[in-house]
Design an enzyme around this catalytic site. Structure first.
Site, PDB file in Angstrom:
ATOM      1  N   CYS A  30      81.104 -26.653  44.967  1.00 41.89           N
ATOM      2  CA  CYS A  30      81.379 -25.343  44.396  1.00 41.89           C
ATOM      3  C   CYS A  30      81.456 -25.467  42.883  1.00 41.89           C
ATOM      4  O   CYS A  30      82.048 -26.422  42.370  1.00 41.89           O
ATOM      5  CB  CYS A  30      82.695 -24.817  44.969  1.00 41.89           C
ATOM      6  N   HIS A  44      79.696 -18.842  52.038  1.00 39.73           N
ATOM      7  CA  HIS A  44      80.461 -19.489  50.959  1.00 39.73           C
ATOM      8  C   HIS A  44      80.805 -18.468  49.870  1.00 39.73           C
ATOM      9  O   HIS A  44      81.954 -18.387  49.429  1.00 39.73           O
ATOM     10  CB  HIS A  44      79.618 -20.643  50.388  1.00 39.73           C
ATOM     11  N   GLU A  45      79.811 -17.672  49.454  1.00 43.68           N
ATOM     12  CA  GLU A  45      80.041 -16.707  48.374  1.00 43.68           C
ATOM     13  C   GLU A  45      80.924 -15.540  48.824  1.00 43.68           C
ATOM     14  O   GLU A  45      81.798 -15.094  48.069  1.00 43.68           O
ATOM     15  CB  GLU A  45      78.714 -16.200  47.807  1.00 43.68           C
ATOM     16  N   HIS A  90      84.482 -16.380  48.608  1.00 48.84           N
ATOM     17  CA  HIS A  90      85.045 -16.238  47.252  1.00 48.84           C
ATOM     18  C   HIS A  90      85.608 -14.836  47.023  1.00 48.84           C
ATOM     19  O   HIS A  90      86.634 -14.672  46.368  1.00 48.84           O
ATOM     20  CB  HIS A  90      83.994 -16.510  46.174  1.00 48.84           C
TER      21      HIS A  90
END
Length: 182
Positions: free
Chosen positions: A110, A153-154, A157
């Site tokens: 990351c 993954h994004e 966030h």
């Protein structure tokens, strides 16, 4: 003149914040940041530019990683050597997913985590994501394998989660018989 973006570190509070929905039309500031993010991510994946501008390679980022509390993700996916497809999604939501789970064999990294974190990160092998493009047009994307992992993954966030939150602390690695490693 290109100036690399400054990434927020995992220790900063915004990384653990649930981001706010974005209203349309997007501000000029947001549109400029999207353009800068695409350029940054593209350059970071081209060795010559990554070295020239001292940029850590990255495929994607979410707005909280550049200090903005907004549900926007940008993915610059190299689908073939030197060929990129850009995905900009505002207010993304995963609306369906496979039962099958996969993990990147080498683990995830990351741009906001400046250290190695070992372990497999279980992710859905296939997902369907809805959201909006920069102009407020509704879009749906079906992603598989590596691209599906990037989207998850994004989107994490935007919900204040980091990849290592998914790693099993007692047993961080899976065998091939337990999970398909890609």
């Amino acid at each position: 003149m290109f100036k690399p973006l400054k990434m927020v570190d995992e220790k900063q509070k915004i990384i653990r914040t649930t981001c706010k929905e974005v209203k349309f039309p997007l501000s000029k500031e947001y549109k400029d940041l999207i353009d800068k993010s695409i350029k940054h991510l593209t350059y970071s994946q081209i060795e010559e530019y990554a070295n020239k501008y001292d940029i850590r390679p990255g495929t994607a980022l979410a707005f909280p990683q550049i200090g903005i509390n907004a549900r926007i993700i940008i993915i610059v996916y190299e689908y073939e050597k030197g060929k990129f497809k850009n995905y900009v999604m505002v207010n993304p939501k995963i609306i369906s997913h496979s039962e099958e789970m996969v993990a990147l064999e080498e683990g995830e990294g990351c741009l906001s985590v400046n250290r190695d974190v070992e372990g497999h990160v279980p992710r859905y092998a296939r997902i369907t994501v809805t959201g909006y493009d920069e102009d407020g047009n509704k879009m749906t994307i079906r992603a598989r394998e590596y691209l599906a992992i990037i989207f998850q993954h994004e989107i994490d966030h935007l919900n204040g989660m980091l990849f290592y939150d998914h790693i099993n602390k007692k047993r961080p690695f899976y065998t091939d018989s337990e999970m398909r490693l890609i």
